[in-house]
Design an enzyme around this catalytic site. Structure first.
Site, PDB file in Angstrom:
ATOM      1  N   ASN A 152      22.376   4.852 -47.342  1.00 30.89           N
ATOM      2  CA  ASN A 152      23.104   5.438 -48.490  1.00 30.89           C
ATOM      3  C   ASN A 152      23.873   6.710 -48.134  1.00 30.89           C
ATOM      4  OD1 ASN A 152      20.559   6.743 -48.271  1.00 30.89           O
ATOM      5  ND2 ASN A 152      20.854   7.585 -50.311  1.00 30.89           N
ATOM      6  N   GLU A 250      10.233   9.997 -46.113  1.00 28.07           N
ATOM      7  CA  GLU A 250      11.081  10.362 -47.259  1.00 28.07           C
ATOM      8  C   GLU A 250      11.447   9.067 -47.949  1.00 28.07           C
ATOM      9  OE1 GLU A 250      11.785  13.366 -48.209  1.00 28.07           O
ATOM     10  OE2 GLU A 250      11.164  14.539 -46.473  1.00 28.07           O
ATOM     11  N   CYS A 284      18.908   8.926 -53.409  1.00 29.57           N
ATOM     12  CA  CYS A 284      17.492   8.938 -53.811  1.00 29.57           C
ATOM     13  C   CYS A 284      17.248   9.960 -54.920  1.00 29.57           C
ATOM     14  CB  CYS A 284      16.623   9.238 -52.605  1.00 29.57           C
ATOM     15  SG  CYS A 284      17.062  10.773 -51.794  1.00 29.57           S
ATOM     16  N   GLU A 463      10.919  18.095 -45.398  1.00 24.76           N
ATOM     17  CA  GLU A 463      11.964  18.400 -44.420  1.00 24.76           C
ATOM     18  C   GLU A 463      12.704  19.648 -44.878  1.00 24.76           C
ATOM     19  OE1 GLU A 463      14.390  14.830 -44.362  1.00 24.76           O
ATOM     20  OE2 GLU A 463      13.226  13.999 -42.714  1.00 24.76           O
TER      21      GLU A 463
END
Ligand code: NAD
Length: 482
Positions: A152, A250, A284, A463
């Site tokens: 994405n 993630e 996301c 992160e």
């Protein structure tokens, strides 16, 4: 027209998969194949890991200043190639060119610059103990990192892993998404031009179940950084667990927007439009469940539908198109199947079914109008599962307690947006909302030093800035007696 042939990048050289097998890569805005990529397998991963292993002893001992210079050189290369990379990303993923120019590619170069600077100024942790000893925490690179990324935000997310991994002194084997390999291959040329020692960054393309899983299983890869879907993350974690690898995950999201009656109405409408449909809803962090306080619900819904209907969909190269194409035919089908499911479950499609007028070149593309659904029960699959497309639900709520319960009542916990002027409410909801990031009166403001990640089924780990450097290093506590 001849197809572009993407090659693996191993030990500083471009080469096909050892089997010579390839996969076809499609332009989602036309539905036509325009390039091929290697269909790599365990044998290619073995060679790439060996190359990364060979490079590790020298790279891990270079000074932070030297590594920093290499990272800046890569960022410079990305900046110089900005136009080429932006066009490539738009073509490969289907997203608008204005978005790759303004977001994806600048962010990729910023990722390298952030860690190029951060490693020069990272403080060393130390603790003095009881007038007896001093503890110094040494942070060491670990070895070959396996980096697996989704389709994405292809270059944006891949570089978000490569930069901290090599800045910390590791060498890497990357497996980008098979759906969007193009900018990863251009990055390899930039890396080569920047003079990075061969083997520090290796790129292997292929399917997740073949190349991806071989990387996760590889005994010489002690850490895996993964961004992608929750089901894949679960699989990957199960494969990595017996090998006791360090894993960062993630994963997916089903993010809520909570809009209270005291919010800045215009700002809430404007930003919710972006958080719903930017990048075709394929981020996301997109807020796909919109909850609105009952007293402003009719007004909000009417304005939101009106503004959504104005959004243009089509040719990703045109500036006035807010949405381009979805990433693949299979993904478009999946997203559309959720709209059908919503209708079966008694939902009302407020907008989204209108025809899209496309020029002949784009007739075969994977386009879809932004879609708003109302009237669904919160437990319906459409409101519980990640759709990852331009589809949102809008639901009224009566109280803060109800809003909070609705927002938390999903298996995911990635992010949320809260719209209110009440600072006490901000604190209350901030404490109780189960998300890794809560944006207040905003969406997607990204300070790259901030911890980023998800709770519940949205992932494990964080992160960003020092959090990334911590993941990509191992600590040794040096306890020195006076
Ligand atoms: P995906 O899980 O299908 O694929 C991601 C990557 O994993 C790809 O490179 C794929 O080839 C690889 N892969 C697939 N199966 C594998 C296996 N068995 N072993 C090893 N690797 C394997 O995800 P996607 O469809 O590419 O991306 C969309 C998903 O990513 C969405 O769920 C989205 O929410 C999530 N995402 C999360 C974040 C975040 O930061 N939390 C960011 C972007 C996307």
């Amino acid at each position: 027209m001849s197809l572009i042939e993407i090659q693996n990048f191993i030990g500083g050289e471009f080469r096909p998969a050892h089997s010579r097998k390839v996969l076809e890569n499609t332009d989602p805005s036309t539905g036509l194949v325009y390039s091929t990529l290697p269909r790599s397998d365990a044998a290619d991963i073995d060679v790439a890991v060996e190359s990364a292993r060979k490079a590790f002893p020298v790279w891990s001992k270079t000074s932070p200043e030297e590594r920093s210079r290499f990272l800046h050189a890569i960022a410079d290369g990305i900046d110089r190639q900005q136009a080429t990379l932006a066009a490539a990303e738009s073509r490969d993923q289907g997203k608008p060119l204005w978005l790759t120019e303004s977001l994806d590619i600048p962010r990729a170069s910023t990722n390298f610059r952030l860690f190029a600077n951060q490693i020069l100024f990272t403080p060393v942790e130390s603790n003095e103990f009881s007038n007896k000893a001093i503890n110094l925490v040494l942070r060491k690179p670990i070895g070959v990192a396996g980096l697996i990324s989704p389709w994405n935000l292809p270059l944006y997310l891949l570089s978000w892993k490569i930069a901290p991994a090599i800045a910390a002194g590791n060498t890497v084997v990357c497996k980008p998404s098979e759906i969007t390999p193009f900018t990863a291959s251009l990055l390899c040329s930039i890396i080569k031009e920047a003079g990075l020692p061969p083997g520090v960054v290796n790129m292997v393309y292929g399917l997740g179940a073949e190349a991806g899983e071989a990387l996760v299983k590889h005994p010489q890869v002690p850490l895996i950084s993964f961004t992608g879907g929750t089901a894949t993350g679960q699989r990957l974690n199960a494969v990595a667990a017996p090998l006791l690898k360090k894993v960062s995950l993630e994963l997916g999201g089903k993010n809520a927007n909570l809009i209270f009656a005291d919010a800045d109405f215009e700002e809430a409408v404007k930003t919710t439009l972006r958080s719903s449909f930017l990048n075709q809803g394929e981020i996301c962090l997109c807020g796909s469940r919109i909850f609105v306080e009952k007293s402003i619900y009719p007004r909000f819904l009417a304005r939101f539908i009106e503004e959504t209907k104005k959004l243009k969909v089509g040719d990703p190269t045109l500036k006035d198109h807010f949405l381009g194409a979805l990433a693949s035919a299979a993904h478009l089908q999946k997203v559309k199947s959720y709209v059908e499911l919503a209708e079966q479950d008694g939902g009302r499609i407020e907008t989204g079914k209108e025809e899209i007028k496309l020029d002949p070149k784009h007739q075969g593309g994977y386009f879809m109008r932004p879609t708003i659904i109302t009237g669904l029960p919160p437990q319906s699959r459409v409101m519980q599962e990640e759709i990852f497309g331009p589809v949102v639900t809008v639901t009224p709520f009566e109280s803060e307690e109800e809003a909070l319960a609705l927002a938390n009542d999903v298996p995911y916990g990635l992010s949320a947006s809260l719209w209110t002027q009440d600072i006490k409410r901000v604190h209350r909801i901030g404490q109780d909302l189960q998300v890794g990031t809560l944006w207040v009166n905003s969406w997607m403001i990204r300070d790259l030093r901030a911890p980023f990640g998800g709770m519940k089924k949205s992932g494990i780990g964080r992160e960003g800035g020092l959090h990334s450097l911590e993941f990509f290093t191992e600590a040794t506590n040096l306890c020195i007696k006076y």
